[in-house]
Scaffold this active site. Sequence first.
Site, PDB file in Angstrom:
ATOM      1  N   TYR A 147      65.391  37.571  38.545  1.00  0.00           N
ATOM      2  CA  TYR A 147      64.264  37.203  39.412  1.00  0.00           C
ATOM      3  C   TYR A 147      64.026  35.696  39.429  1.00  0.00           C
ATOM      4  O   TYR A 147      63.502  35.162  40.388  1.00  0.00           O
ATOM      5  CB  TYR A 147      62.972  37.897  38.956  1.00  0.00           C
ATOM      6  CG  TYR A 147      62.942  39.393  39.177  1.00  0.00           C
ATOM      7  CD1 TYR A 147      64.006  40.049  39.776  1.00  0.00           C
ATOM      8  CD2 TYR A 147      61.847  40.146  38.786  1.00  0.00           C
ATOM      9  CE1 TYR A 147      63.996  41.412  39.977  1.00  0.00           C
ATOM     10  CE2 TYR A 147      61.822  41.529  38.986  1.00  0.00           C
ATOM     11  CZ  TYR A 147      62.905  42.155  39.577  1.00  0.00           C
ATOM     12  OH  TYR A 147      62.881  43.496  39.769  1.00  0.00           O
ATOM     13  N   ASP A 229      71.593  53.013  33.818  1.00  0.00           N
ATOM     14  CA  ASP A 229      71.798  54.184  34.682  1.00  0.00           C
ATOM     15  C   ASP A 229      71.578  55.471  33.889  1.00  0.00           C
ATOM     16  O   ASP A 229      70.925  56.418  34.365  1.00  0.00           O
ATOM     17  CB  ASP A 229      73.187  54.155  35.336  1.00  0.00           C
ATOM     18  CG  ASP A 229      74.298  53.732  34.376  1.00  0.00           C
ATOM     19  OD1 ASP A 229      73.982  53.244  33.266  1.00  0.00           O
ATOM     20  OD2 ASP A 229      75.477  53.884  34.724  1.00  0.00           O
ATOM     21  N   ASP A 257      58.295  52.053  36.799  1.00  0.00           N
ATOM     22  CA  ASP A 257      57.782  52.857  37.914  1.00  0.00           C
ATOM     23  C   ASP A 257      58.200  54.314  37.763  1.00  0.00           C
ATOM     24  O   ASP A 257      57.428  55.230  38.065  1.00  0.00           O
ATOM     25  CB  ASP A 257      58.307  52.323  39.254  1.00  0.00           C
ATOM     26  CG  ASP A 257      57.372  51.293  39.856  1.00  0.00           C
ATOM     27  OD1 ASP A 257      56.549  50.736  39.102  1.00  0.00           O
ATOM     28  OD2 ASP A 257      57.454  51.041  41.069  1.00  0.00           O
TER      29      ASP A 257
END
Length: 369
Positions: A147, A229, A257
């Site tokens: 980011y 994953d 989330d």
Amino acid sequence: MSSSETHRIAVLAGDGIGPEVMREAVNVLDRISTRFGVTFRYDEQLVGGIAIDEKGTALPPETVAACEAAGAILFGSVGGPKWEKLPPAQQPERAALLPLRKHFGLFANLRPGVCFPSLTQASPVKQELIEGGFDVLCVRELTGDVYFGEPKFLGERDGERVAIDTMIYKQGEVERIAHVAFGAAMGRRRKVTSIDKANVLQNGVLWRETVNAVAKEYPDVTVEHLYVDNAAMQLIRRPREFDVVLAPNLFGDILSDEMAMIAGSLGMLSSASLGRAKDSGLHFGLYEPSGGTAPDIAGKGIANPIAQILSAAMMLRYSFGMEEAANAIDAAVKGVIDDGLRTGDIFSGSPGTTLVNTAAMGDAIAARL
Ligand code: NAD
């Protein structure tokens, strides 16, 4: 705890349901003050859309000054339809929260994913997988990774459009977030699951080696490493087996989330963003609900105040070292849920439950303290 102890709190309620749920969190803190003999000094300041309306900017200088003078920031939420047409850089979330994170170097994001045994029907996950509830804490690095890494580029090269983002971590950045995760695990079930992609990314190799080195300082904590994953799958498959999940910024963004979704109800989930630890081991921090301003129900007095109240509990734990008081709030929340009290977002009409509004839920939690 001495009765002379005073903690300053910058109270930034913000927009929408922010002020409604903040009132209940302060109500609960007042009860804690009486019971534990500490004084809280609240410095209420404008932030977000209301600050744009009244002061012309989402983060007025006096708000920043109040945060600087405080031991912690208790934040509501900001934004709403009224300010959505502003240029992106001036919008409440971007113009208030991001500068606050930057200004105070808030590098650690803690998001508990908690589902009480009596609320498991709110989760989309199969009931048998979460029977008895679950309680996971995601510790996400917040100021590094892809980011913020440089160079960033979007443009043309050799006649083709190209995008570049740079994934970069320094060992020190991994060490400090790992200490937060292991420290949190010590007060919980003493297990850290560290997330990386060490099979493909050099960043993952550094992450894993560094986490293993930090782990040596916490011999009572078990460490497990999962590729991101696989972690996404295992969280759905065996959510109860996780305690603390330690993740880099990008992977933590996604997994936190997922954990919130497993928990089911947004109005129940708190979060903390912590800055560098002081000598005491405590952190300056910003504490806020995981949800937003809920414009669809704002002004009706029906929002769930629990996320804001649990955010205040996290503040007591991580910024003021009041573990016992934080546990008392957590227990009071669990108590009212066990008693069957439900705000609209978690009410399913099942037998033994009663629909209550924001104030009644806040009062019931305060009364249990
Ligand atoms: P939201 O979280 O505000 O609402 C999503 C849904 O969850 C809505 O149906 C809402 O009623 C419900 N909900 C959320 N919190 C609740 C609570 N405490 N009690 C009961 N129900 C609750 O997300 P959104 O609708 O995507 O965003 C609305 C506004 O909030 C936008 O302007 C967005 O930018 C802003 N927002 C702010 C923050 C923040 O301040 N950190 C975070 C997310 C969204």
